[in-house]
Design an enzyme around this catalytic site. Structure first.
Site, PDB file in Angstrom:
ATOM      1  N   GLN A   1      47.778  31.454  27.388  1.00  0.00           N
ATOM      2  CA  GLN A   1      47.447  33.303  27.127  1.00  0.00           C
ATOM      3  C   GLN A   1      47.949  33.827  26.323  1.00  0.00           C
ATOM      4  OE1 GLN A   1      45.427  34.609  29.900  1.00  0.00           O
ATOM      5  NE2 GLN A   1      46.086  32.063  31.065  1.00  0.00           N
TER       6      GLN A   1
ATOM      7  N   HIS B   1      52.187  27.676  35.233  1.00  0.00           N
ATOM      8  CA  HIS B   1      51.023  26.465  35.497  1.00  0.00           C
ATOM      9  C   HIS B   1      50.708  25.423  35.871  1.00  0.00           C
ATOM     10  CE1 HIS B   1      46.581  25.498  34.966  1.00  0.00           C
ATOM     11  NE2 HIS B   1      46.097  26.360  35.058  1.00  0.00           N
TER      12      HIS B   1
ATOM     13  N   LYS C   1      39.690  29.876  26.058  1.00  0.00           N
ATOM     14  CA  LYS C   1      40.653  30.815  26.300  1.00  0.00           C
ATOM     15  C   LYS C   1      40.617  32.263  24.824  1.00  0.00           C
ATOM     16  CE  LYS C   1      43.822  29.166  29.795  1.00  0.00           C
ATOM     17  NZ  LYS C   1      42.501  28.934  31.640  1.00  0.00           N
TER      18      LYS C   1
ATOM     19  N   CYS D   1      45.797  27.485  40.157  1.00  0.00           N
ATOM     20  CA  CYS D   1      46.699  26.959  39.513  1.00  0.00           C
ATOM     21  C   CYS D   1      48.453  27.517  39.231  1.00  0.00           C
ATOM     22  CB  CYS D   1      46.266  26.406  38.342  1.00  0.00           C
ATOM     23  SG  CYS D   1      44.103  25.384  38.304  1.00  0.00           S
TER      24      CYS D   1
ATOM     25  N   ASP E   1      53.874  26.591  26.648  1.00  0.00           N
ATOM     26  CA  ASP E   1      52.605  26.530  27.204  1.00  0.00           C
ATOM     27  C   ASP E   1      52.126  28.146  26.462  1.00  0.00           C
ATOM     28  OD1 ASP E   1      49.816  27.623  28.152  1.00  0.00           O
ATOM     29  OD2 ASP E   1      50.606  27.073  30.189  1.00  0.00           O
TER      30      ASP E   1
END
Lengths: 413, 162
Positions: free
Chosen positions: A205, A126, A228, A370, A202
């Site tokens: 998700q 991202h 999220k 993104c 990261d």
């Protein structure tokens, strides 16, 4: 609720927003990868602070302030428990995951990176895990190397050792927000460690959808967002190994992050205060804590199992209904991916697809998500991305398929 | 709630299916300008060839985008080809007014506000372009419709500066 299966109907009753209709159609929310919805329990927890226990934290000595501080710090403990952090003090509250990664890139990067160094990223990052490093590269002059992505949407690790040779940082996503690819986190962190590079994961998700244990991940830093994972926007988390956080200079300066300030300078507070300058997102942290507890009650193994099943159903249904007309990016094996589906028709643009889907009250995200370098890799400038969470079921997927068929037929070129 | 047929008029779909003036021009003599919609990833390339008298001799459109941005670009190319730069700027202003873009409205990158200051000749006719009026009912799509026009304006500004 049993421990291994999810009762979607019961869960949906906890999400008031999902009960609404749009033009008499059931609202089908398939955009949780962008931002998820909130159960009543999260809203109640936040409202309770505003109604009964709100004050600034770590400042006042009155009881209200103590209750607010305790609610804020309890949220930190809940998050720490949720991700298997050895200490709650390793959990730093930020504005979002973007700020968390910027914190590492700037605070750790300025102290540890120099000209001639290298930072390794993957092509499926991202922008939040690309631009902070590019900004520091422009300032410091280090090299950025890229792990390529295969046609099946997997990381190409054939030259990993070569890429890591002499690198100081490996920063990568645990799960692609475009392809749904679940990356081999432990293999990557082990390889980086062997090469002497630190790792920044990261996990935006993955944390909302998988059981997470930061120690098992083997990373030095893990970043994710509250919004999220059923929590509010405005709150994110940076987890870091205490040894790393201790050795780093602060990121933002201000109130709350100091032990002492004189005319000549300041001395920084201990972790996590050192990295939480200014009044933090107090109520948002409490909301995140409530979201974590909500997910714990369902059980993350059950969440993952539900999503793997729904992913398999989605892939099967879309293939049956749309066949070769529809391109689905990412791994072909449901167990190798999360519930994120980047879809494209050869002749209908993603923006037009989502416009038709909106007519069917189906909410998805069109665009580059993104992740422009990744989109370029697949020679696309936009996809229509559907993503699922605990409140989605096969009815939602059937509605998605119906709407996609309608979009294809409307634009039959 | 506005329906899809308000947005996707037949003439829009026709321009999307059969875009006019699609392609490239040799640069120089033509001028090449790229425009991006950072929200959705749409990219447009406008090639414009102006002569010394300030006329748009030729225009070609490249890039990829949704039906609204592509049809708007196609109609734009047909509308300004053979016109003077001054007329083309007038058409641009008239089109943006159709999209309800005023100084206090969306965009606000300066160039739009400037364009809006132009006195628009009452003889300017938008013709087919008026089919795009339905876009106004879908605010997120206005940027799709104006992408080509902003890029054309930028191209004219760059030519003026050169």
């Amino acid at each position: 609720m049993s421990n291994d299966t999810i009762d979607v109907a019961a869960i949906r009753r906890d999400f008031p927003i999902l009960a609404q209709t749009q033009d008499d159609k059931r609202l089908v929310f398939l955009d949780s990868a962008a931002s998820s919805q909130h159960p009543q329990q999260v809203l109640d927890a936040m409202n309770d602070v505003y109604l009964n226990s709100y004050a600034n934290v770590h400042r006042g000595v009155y009881q209200l302030a103590e209750r607010a501080t305790s609610a804020y710090e309890n949220a930190r403990k809940s998050v720490a428990r949720f991700i298997g952090a050895p200490s709650a003090n390793e959990v730093i509250f930020t504005k979002n995951a973007t700020e968390a990664i910027n914190l590492v890139a700037q605070a750790w990067g300025r102290a540890n990176l120099g000209p001639g160094d290298a930072v390794v990223l993957t092509l499926m990052e991202h922008h939040a895990n690309i631009v902070p490093w590019q900004m520091m590269a422009a300032e410091i002059g280090f090299e950025i190397r890229w792990i390529e992505v295969t046609d099946d949407g997997q990381l190409d690790l054939s030259n990993l050792d070569q890429l890591l040779d002499g690198a100081k940082v490996l920063a990568f996503t645990a799960m692609s927000n475009v392809l749904g690819t679940v990356n081999p986190v432990e293999r990557l962190t082990a390889a980086a460690k062997a090469a002497g590079a630190i790792t920044v994961v990261d996990a935006c998700q993955s944390v909302p959808h998988f059981p997470t244990n930061v120690v098992e991940m083997g990373a030095d830093f893990v970043a994710f967002s509250g919004h999220k994972m059923l929590g509010p926007s405005g709150i994110g988390v940076l987890w870091g190994r205490m040894e790393m956080l201790d050795a780093m200079p602060p990121f933002l300066g201000g109130g709350g992050m100091i032990v002492n300030v004189t005319r000549d300078g300041f001395s920084a507070d201990a972790v996590p205060g050192k990295f939480e300058a200014g009044t933090p997102p107090i109520v948002e942290a409490v909301g995140l804590g409530a979201a974590v507890e909500y997910l714990e009650n369902i059980g993350m193994e059950a969440v993952r199992k539900h999503e793997v099943e729904l992913t398999a159903y989605t892939m099967r249904t879309l293939t049956e209904r749309l066949g070769d007309d529809l391109i689905l990016l990412g791994p072909s094996e449901p167990a190798a991916r999360g519930g994120v589906f980047s879809l494209a028709f050869a002749d209908v643009h993603a923006h037009d697809v989502s416009q038709v889907l909106d007519e069917h009250a189906v909410c998805i995200r069109p665009g580059h998500h993104c992740a422009k370098p990744l989109m370029k890799r697949f020679d696309m400038n936009a996809t229509a991305r559907a993503s699922v969470y605990i409140y989605n079921d096969t009815d939602d997927i059937d509605a998605l398929a119906d709407a996609l068929v309608a979009a294809r037929d409307f634009f039959a070129l | 709630m506005a329906g899809l047929e308000d947005l996707y008029r037949e003439i829009i779909l026709d321009h999307y299916r059969s875009p006019r003036n699609k392609g490239e021009l040799e640069t120089p003599p033509a001028h090449r300008t790229e425009g991006f919609n950072p929200l959705c990833g749409d990219e447009i390339v406008v090639y414009v060839d102006t002569d010394d008298d300030g006329n748009v001799n030729d225009i070609k459109i490249g890039g990829q985008g949704c039906s609204i941005s592509q049809s708007s670009a196609s109609m734009m190319s047909a509308a300004v080809k053979g016109k003077s730069v001054e007329e083309a700027r007038q058409i641009t202003s008239a089109f943006k007014r159709l999209m309800s873009i005023h100084e206090t409205s969306v965009g606000g990158d300066g160039s739009e506000a400037e364009a809006d200051d132009l006195e628009i000749d009452p003889d300017i006719k938008l013709g087919d372009l008026e089919a795009l009026q339905g876009v106004v009912k879908f605010p997120t799509r206005i940027k799709c419709a104006t992408l080509a026009w902003n890029t054309l304006n930028q191209a004219f500004d760059e030519i003026d500066e050169a």
